[in-house]
Design a protein around this motif. Structure first.
Motif, PDB file in Angstrom:
ATOM      1  N   THR A   1      -0.488  54.244  14.942  1.00 58.97           N
ATOM      2  CA  THR A   1      -1.018  53.227  13.703  1.00 58.97           C
ATOM      3  C   THR A   1      -0.644  51.875  13.675  1.00 58.97           C
ATOM      4  O   THR A   1      -1.515  50.849  13.499  1.00 58.97           O
ATOM      5  CB  THR A   1      -0.515  53.853  12.259  1.00 58.97           C
ATOM      6  OG1 THR A   1      -1.049  55.170  12.211  1.00 58.97           O
ATOM      7  CG2 THR A   1      -1.177  53.049  11.173  1.00 58.97           C
TER       8      THR A   1
ATOM      9  N   THR B   1      -5.462  53.912  13.767  1.00 57.72           N
ATOM     10  CA  THR B   1      -5.065  53.849  12.408  1.00 57.72           C
ATOM     11  C   THR B   1      -5.160  55.074  11.686  1.00 57.72           C
ATOM     12  O   THR B   1      -4.265  55.352  10.707  1.00 57.72           O
ATOM     13  CB  THR B   1      -5.642  52.559  11.865  1.00 57.72           C
ATOM     14  OG1 THR B   1      -5.794  51.377  12.715  1.00 57.72           O
ATOM     15  CG2 THR B   1      -5.186  52.170  10.556  1.00 57.72           C
ATOM     16  N   THR B   2      -6.409  55.794  12.015  1.00 59.57           N
ATOM     17  CA  THR B   2      -6.692  56.679  10.991  1.00 59.57           C
ATOM     18  C   THR B   2      -6.346  58.050  11.687  1.00 59.57           C
ATOM     19  O   THR B   2      -6.500  59.319  11.073  1.00 59.57           O
ATOM     20  CB  THR B   2      -8.219  57.023  10.862  1.00 59.57           C
ATOM     21  OG1 THR B   2      -8.909  56.897  12.048  1.00 59.57           O
ATOM     22  CG2 THR B   2      -8.591  55.690   9.945  1.00 59.57           C
TER      23      THR B   2
ATOM     24  N   LEU C   1      -4.381  60.885   9.526  1.00 58.50           N
ATOM     25  CA  LEU C   1      -5.180  61.874   8.868  1.00 58.50           C
ATOM     26  C   LEU C   1      -5.403  63.185   9.733  1.00 58.50           C
ATOM     27  O   LEU C   1      -5.305  64.316   9.348  1.00 58.50           O
ATOM     28  CB  LEU C   1      -6.600  61.365   8.388  1.00 58.50           C
ATOM     29  CG  LEU C   1      -6.449  59.949   7.566  1.00 58.50           C
ATOM     30  CD1 LEU C   1      -7.690  59.692   7.068  1.00 58.50           C
ATOM     31  CD2 LEU C   1      -5.572  60.445   6.145  1.00 58.50           C
TER      32      LEU C   1
ATOM     33  N   LEU D   1     -13.804  61.340  11.466  1.00 57.49           N
ATOM     34  CA  LEU D   1     -13.060  60.205  11.898  1.00 57.49           C
ATOM     35  C   LEU D   1     -13.633  59.079  12.756  1.00 57.49           C
ATOM     36  O   LEU D   1     -13.753  58.402  12.866  1.00 57.49           O
ATOM     37  CB  LEU D   1     -11.625  60.554  12.214  1.00 57.49           C
ATOM     38  CG  LEU D   1     -10.823  60.938  11.101  1.00 57.49           C
ATOM     39  CD1 LEU D   1      -9.304  61.203  11.780  1.00 57.49           C
ATOM     40  CD2 LEU D   1     -10.538  59.770  10.023  1.00 57.49           C
TER      41      LEU D   1
END
Length: 403
Positions: free
Chosen positions: A37, A329-330, A333, A351
């Motif tokens: 991230t 970054t995602t 999740l 995503l």
């Protein structure tokens, strides 16, 4: 925690190594994702910088080229030195000229050219490896197969870094160094090329040794396939043997085997008998050379085409960086739900779609901001296009019921 073992086979130049690593736990995977991230945030800002500055650079370059085309004066191929052109942007197409031929005394090679390159290669051991991962007894195992071959290399291969150095040692240095010799003075017509123009002459061609007299070769050398071999057995080289190939760029003298001198097209500022960079009002420098005969209009047309290609290339690179940054970054999740197979696949697909849509919209938005000070209408159109997915998403939502 990891461990490993080496498995040797009948081939002394091939072996396998198996390493064992415990499967990471949830917290360990979460920590790795958090590091990704941070990297993603850094790449995101880099992508914005590339996309924003690229637009200003493209417009500035296009403006400089238009200014240059409006001011350039074309000189004839047989023109004489005219000092009235001092500090003017000039265009000239003529053959390259150098005062003296370039030579390599060690191999008795002589060529009338702008550059002469000696490329040295040594026969060395090279390590190749292939890896595959598999699960066994609740652990992740990596099997790596190492293979050793002998190849010609222009750089010293450090055998100390091999997984198995015994029987595969390489010399620690090249007995002969590679080198490129550049002519001291290069002329096009009556004018001397600047250092920046000479650096752009890189059309290297291999020097053929078919017509090289065997009587000019030292006893410890042999010639095969346009190489000088430091051995009498070029088809059966040993580790540590050396071969040398010559190439030249910018032929600048008549040669019965190599042909006529190279004709080039130059656009630069004349000052006395020298060609120097020309500074435009936009702040760019024009110092252009093409290794072919072109008119001034053709030179600037090629430069404009190159500017467009570079602009689109940087746009694509900026978008790709932004797409990767959003994915990194995602990624956290995905890590939170990767223990549920069906949910994991759905989140992964979602995503990717989210990163694709957001990166496209943000890239268009940043490019639009870059155009804002130059062409506001174009900036507005790009901004509207960037926000289009948001409008479509909102229009697709069901209307709220009045209570």
């Amino acid at each position: 925690m990891s461990s490993g073992q080496t498995l040797s086979g009948p081939d002394p130049d091939q072996h396998r190594r198996v390493s064992v690593k415990s499967n990471p736990g949830f917290l360990e995977r979460l920590g790795e994702t958090a590091g990704g991230t941070v990297v993603g945030v850094g790449l995101f800002f880099i992508s914005i910088y590339i996309l924003f500055t690229n637009e200003g650079r493209a417009l500035q370059t296009a403006s400089s080229l238009d200014e240059g085309l409006s001011q350039v004066k074309s000189l004839g191929p047989y023109s004489v030195l005219d000092l009235q052109n001092n500090d003017r942007l000039v265009h000239l197409s003529a053959q390259l000229q150098t005062l003296k031929p370039l030579h390599d005394p060690s191999y008795r090679v002589v060529v009338q050219a702008v550059k002469l390159r000696r490329q040295v290669e040594m026969y060395q051991w090279v390590e190749h490896h292939e890896s595959r991962d598999y699960q066994e007894d609740g652990e992740t195992k990596t099997e790596t197969t190492y293979t050793y071959n002998t190849e010609w290399k222009s750089e010293v291969v450090n055998s100390r870094n091999f997984d198995k150095e015994i029987g595969h040692q390489n010399p620690s240095a090249m007995p002969v160094e590679s080198v490129t010799v550049v002519a001291h003075e290069v002329r096009v017509g009556p004018l001397i090329l600047s250092k920046g123009l000479v650096e752009q002459i890189n059309n290297f061609q291999t020097l053929s040794l078919n017509d090289f007299s065997a009587f000019n070769v030292d006893p410890f050398l042999s010639i095969h396939d346009d190489y000088f071999y430091h051995t009498q057995f070029p088809l059966r080289p040993q580790v540590g043997d050396v071969r040398v190939r010559f190439s030249f760029a910018g032929l600048s003298g008549e040669n019965i085997h190599l042909g006529p001198p190279l004709t080039v097209s130059v656009v630069a500022m004349q000052r006395g008998e020298k060609l120097l960079p020309f500074k435009t009002k936009s702040g760019n420098f024009l110092e252009i050379i093409y290794l072919e005969e072109l008119t001034a209009e053709e030179v600037f047309a090629k430069e404009q085409q190159y500017n467009r290609m570079k602009t689109w290339g940087l746009r694509a690179a900026g978008w790709a960086l932004m797409f990767i940054s959003i994915q990194l970054t995602t990624r956290i999740l995905y890590t939170l739900v990767d223990w549920v197979p069906l949910l994991r696949d759905l989140v992964s697909f979602g995503l990717k779609i989210f990163a694709l849509g957001l990166s496209c919209s943000l890239s268009l938005l940043v490019i639009g901001v870059g155009w804002l000070f130059y062409r506001p209408l174009v900036a507005g159109a790009l901004g509207a296009l960037a926000l289009l997915p948001l409008f479509l998403a909102r229009s697709g939502l069901p209307p709220k019921k009045n209570e």
